[in-house]
Design a protein around this motif. Structure first.
Motif, mmCIF file in Angstrom:
data_model
loop_
_atom_site.group_PDB
_atom_site.id
_atom_site.type_symbol
_atom_site.label_atom_id
_atom_site.label_comp_id
_atom_site.label_asym_id
_atom_site.label_seq_id
_atom_site.Cartn_x
_atom_site.Cartn_y
_atom_site.Cartn_z
ATOM 1 N N PHE A 306 -18.371 -8.177 6.498
ATOM 2 C CA PHE A 306 -16.985 -8.633 6.420
ATOM 3 C C PHE A 306 -16.442 -8.486 5.005
ATOM 4 O O PHE A 306 -15.282 -8.091 4.807
ATOM 5 C CB PHE A 306 -16.912 -10.096 6.879
ATOM 6 C CG PHE A 306 -15.557 -10.690 6.759
ATOM 7 C CD1 PHE A 306 -14.552 -10.385 7.677
ATOM 8 C CD2 PHE A 306 -15.249 -11.549 5.711
ATOM 9 C CE1 PHE A 306 -13.294 -10.934 7.555
ATOM 10 C CE2 PHE A 306 -13.993 -12.100 5.590
ATOM 11 C CZ PHE A 306 -13.007 -11.796 6.517
ATOM 12 N N HIS A 307 -17.317 -8.791 4.001
ATOM 13 C CA HIS A 307 -16.881 -8.617 2.613
ATOM 14 C C HIS A 307 -16.559 -7.157 2.320
ATOM 15 O O HIS A 307 -15.560 -6.841 1.657
ATOM 16 C CB HIS A 307 -17.962 -9.121 1.661
ATOM 17 C CG HIS A 307 -18.025 -10.632 1.576
ATOM 18 N ND1 HIS A 307 -16.944 -11.406 1.215
ATOM 19 C CD2 HIS A 307 -19.052 -11.496 1.808
ATOM 20 C CE1 HIS A 307 -17.285 -12.685 1.219
ATOM 21 N NE2 HIS A 307 -18.575 -12.773 1.583
ATOM 22 N N GLU A 308 -17.416 -6.236 2.811
ATOM 23 C CA GLU A 308 -17.148 -4.814 2.599
ATOM 24 C C GLU A 308 -15.838 -4.405 3.269
ATOM 25 O O GLU A 308 -15.022 -3.682 2.688
ATOM 26 C CB GLU A 308 -18.307 -3.991 3.155
ATOM 27 C CG GLU A 308 -19.605 -4.187 2.374
ATOM 28 C CD GLU A 308 -20.740 -3.404 2.975
ATOM 29 O OE1 GLU A 308 -20.505 -2.752 4.027
ATOM 30 O OE2 GLU A 308 -21.858 -3.437 2.417
ATOM 31 N N MET A 309 -15.657 -4.875 4.522
ATOM 32 C CA MET A 309 -14.412 -4.552 5.213
ATOM 33 C C MET A 309 -13.213 -5.163 4.499
ATOM 34 O O MET A 309 -12.145 -4.540 4.425
ATOM 35 C CB MET A 309 -14.475 -5.069 6.661
ATOM 36 C CG MET A 309 -15.510 -4.370 7.521
ATOM 37 S SD MET A 309 -15.634 -5.101 9.151
ATOM 38 C CE MET A 309 -14.005 -4.777 9.797
ATOM 39 N N ILE A 317 -4.737 -1.470 1.358
ATOM 40 C CA ILE A 317 -3.452 -2.110 1.067
ATOM 41 C C ILE A 317 -2.922 -1.629 -0.272
ATOM 42 O O ILE A 317 -1.709 -1.357 -0.424
ATOM 43 C CB ILE A 317 -3.629 -3.636 1.090
ATOM 44 C CG1 ILE A 317 -3.882 -4.129 2.521
ATOM 45 C CG2 ILE A 317 -2.410 -4.330 0.512
ATOM 46 C CD1 ILE A 317 -4.233 -5.598 2.615
ATOM 47 N N HIS A 318 -3.837 -1.470 -1.258
ATOM 48 C CA HIS A 318 -3.405 -0.978 -2.568
ATOM 49 C C HIS A 318 -2.861 0.442 -2.474
ATOM 50 O O HIS A 318 -1.819 0.769 -3.062
ATOM 51 C CB HIS A 318 -4.597 -1.048 -3.527
ATOM 52 C CG HIS A 318 -4.244 -0.648 -4.928
ATOM 53 N ND1 HIS A 318 -3.395 -1.384 -5.739
ATOM 54 C CD2 HIS A 318 -4.627 0.448 -5.667
ATOM 55 C CE1 HIS A 318 -3.271 -0.787 -6.897
ATOM 56 N NE2 HIS A 318 -4.009 0.329 -6.886
ATOM 57 N N ARG A 319 -3.583 1.290 -1.697
ATOM 58 C CA ARG A 319 -3.088 2.664 -1.544
ATOM 59 C C ARG A 319 -1.744 2.685 -0.819
ATOM 60 O O ARG A 319 -0.855 3.476 -1.162
ATOM 61 C CB ARG A 319 -4.125 3.490 -0.767
ATOM 62 C CG ARG A 319 -5.374 3.801 -1.582
ATOM 63 C CD ARG A 319 -6.171 4.937 -0.956
ATOM 64 N NE ARG A 319 -6.639 4.594 0.385
ATOM 65 C CZ ARG A 319 -7.810 4.015 0.635
ATOM 66 N NH1 ARG A 319 -8.626 3.698 -0.364
ATOM 67 N NH2 ARG A 319 -8.183 3.765 1.874
ATOM 68 N N ILE A 320 -1.647 1.856 0.202
ATOM 69 C CA ILE A 320 -0.371 1.807 0.924
ATOM 70 C C ILE A 320 0.753 1.391 -0.003
ATOM 71 O O ILE A 320 1.869 1.952 0.047
ATOM 72 C CB ILE A 320 -0.490 0.850 2.124
ATOM 73 C CG1 ILE A 320 -1.402 1.462 3.193
ATOM 74 C CG2 ILE A 320 0.870 0.526 2.716
ATOM 75 C CD1 ILE A 320 -1.737 0.508 4.311
ATOM 76 N N GLN A 321 0.465 0.427 -0.867
ATOM 77 C CA GLN A 321 1.489 -0.003 -1.824
ATOM 78 C C GLN A 321 1.880 1.132 -2.761
ATOM 79 O O GLN A 321 3.063 1.337 -3.049
ATOM 80 C CB GLN A 321 0.983 -1.210 -2.624
ATOM 81 C CG GLN A 321 0.882 -2.492 -1.799
ATOM 82 C CD GLN A 321 0.308 -3.637 -2.602
ATOM 83 O OE1 GLN A 321 -0.132 -3.433 -3.737
ATOM 84 N NE2 GLN A 321 0.308 -4.836 -2.007
ATOM 85 N N GLU A 322 0.851 1.909 -3.218
ATOM 86 C CA GLU A 322 1.161 3.049 -4.084
ATOM 87 C C GLU A 322 2.000 4.084 -3.346
ATOM 88 O O GLU A 322 2.963 4.631 -3.890
ATOM 89 C CB GLU A 322 -0.130 3.672 -4.590
ATOM 90 C CG GLU A 322 -0.882 2.792 -5.582
ATOM 91 C CD GLU A 322 -2.155 3.466 -6.056
ATOM 92 O OE1 GLU A 322 -2.505 4.536 -5.509
ATOM 93 O OE2 GLU A 322 -2.801 2.915 -6.982
#
Length: 382
Positions: A306-309, A317-322
């Motif tokens: 779960f931590h990896e996911m 989410i970061h890439r989507i924001q970029e």
């Protein structure tokens, strides 16, 4: 002392109100005598045949007013009334919650005042019938019906009788002339006035002492009632504790009997059976514990996944924001290019219209030149 007091005085009417007293300094402003509404009661003393208004607040009597026929209760507003007490040298005020309570108190005050007047008249008639010599000095010598703690009524009656006998006795014959007779008459008047003043002072001191004693008596009575209530409550708690103690003792005896029965049966059969049951229960608990440990291990492994996911999700989410930022930038650039294209199209249309106008002008000029050339040719031919 309290039972005698209850037999002597009986409550007639009670109401709850806020008690005030007039400010002795200004004689205008009201001073609260109680922080909250207290009980104000009419009492009748059968032994002394007098009526009083009494109210106890906390540990002291805030109202101890003997009702006389010359008193009057005045309603100053819809919920407030007052009366003056010349003996206490003050004015009492009562603030009620409703107008109806004020009306009831006023009516009862008038009824008690009338009863006090009748009681005083009967008492005076009885005193005059028993002591005819007191008919002259009775209104001045006895301004109240309080019993005197220091001097008894019978002593004062005897003293007044002696004074009346002295006044009614024939004058003593004098031998020194009219001046001596006048002097003896003046001396007798002075002595009589001084004795009257002394009796009035004794009566007032006795009334003040009795008012203080009555206030202390009501305070002690209130404290006694509170102590009796606390005693009843303590007795009720003691009964409850006794019941609980009896129940605990019964439970203890029952447990002792069970222990005795187990000790009496102390054979190997029941003990072995109990041991087997305990062993089986322990094995079941160990198996259950192992199963729970396996579930915990699986959950921990899932937790690492779960931590990896979660990290991957955060990166996505970061890439989507970029990408969204780049998309916004591209949209801005596209809008700028569209604006530039629109400006270019407008400029091209303007240039085309200018070129068209110049071509039309050139055609006109060429046509004019052609006419001029033909004219020149004709002139040369001539």
């Amino acid at each position: 002392m309290f039972p005698l007091h209850r037999e002597r005085e009986q409550p007639i009417f009670s109401a709850r109100a806020h008690v005030f007293q007039i400010d002795p300094a200004t004689k205008r402003n009201w001073i609260p005598a109680s922080k909250h509404a207290v009980t104000v009661s009419f009492f009748y003393d059968a032994n002394r045949n007098v009526y009083r208004i009494i109210s106890v607040g906390g540990t002291k009597a805030i109202i101890n007013s003997t009702i006389s026929p010359n008193m009057s209760f005045t309603k100053t507003s819809q919920k407030f009334g007052q009366w003056a007490d010349s003996r206490a040298n003050t004015v009492y005020g009562l603030g009620f919650a409703t107008e109806q309570q004020l009306h009831q108190f006023s009516e009862r005050f008038n009824e008690v005042k009338e009863a006090a007047r009748l009681a005083r008249e009967k008492s005076q008639e009885k005193m005059e019938m028993n002591n005819p010599g007191l008919s002259i000095a009775a209104p001045q010598v006895f301004p109240c019906f309080y019993p005197l703690p220091q001097y008894g009524i019978m002593e004062l009656l005897q003293f007044s009788q002696d004074m009346s006998d002295e006044l009614q006795s024939p004058p003593v014959m004098c031998t020194n002339g009219p001046e001596d007779k006048l002097f003896r008459s003046q001396s007798a008047d002075i002595t009589l006035n001084s004795e009257k003043e002394r009796i009035k002072k004794m009566l007032s001191e006795g009334s003040i002492c009795e008012m203080n004693l009555e206030a202390e008596l009501f305070t002690l009575q209130d404290s006694n009632a509170k102590l009796v209530a606390a005693l009843h409550e303590a007795n009720a708690n003691v009964e409850q504790w006794k019941k609980q103690l009896a129940a605990y003792q019964d439970e203890t005896e029952r447990l002792r009997e069970q222990v005795a029965d187990l000790e009496a049966h102390g054979g190997h059969g029941p003990s072995d059976m109990l041991k087997d049951e305990l062993t089986q229960s322990l094995e079941e608990l160990e198996a259950l514990l192992k199963a729970k440990d396996e579930e915990i291990r699986i959950l921990q492994a899932k937790k690492s996944d779960f931590h990896e996911m979660e990290q991957e999700r955060e990166e996505a989410i970061h890439r989507i924001q970029e990408l969204e930022m780049r998309n916004v930038e591209l949209e801005r650039r596209v809008q700028s290019a569209e604006q530039s294209l629109a400006n270019s199209l407008e400029e091209r249309d303007r240039i085309e219209s200018e070129v068209q106008r110049v071509i039309e002008i050139l055609d006109v000029k060429i046509f004019d030149l052609n006419d001029l050339r033909q004219s020149l040719v004709k002139l040369i031919d001539k």
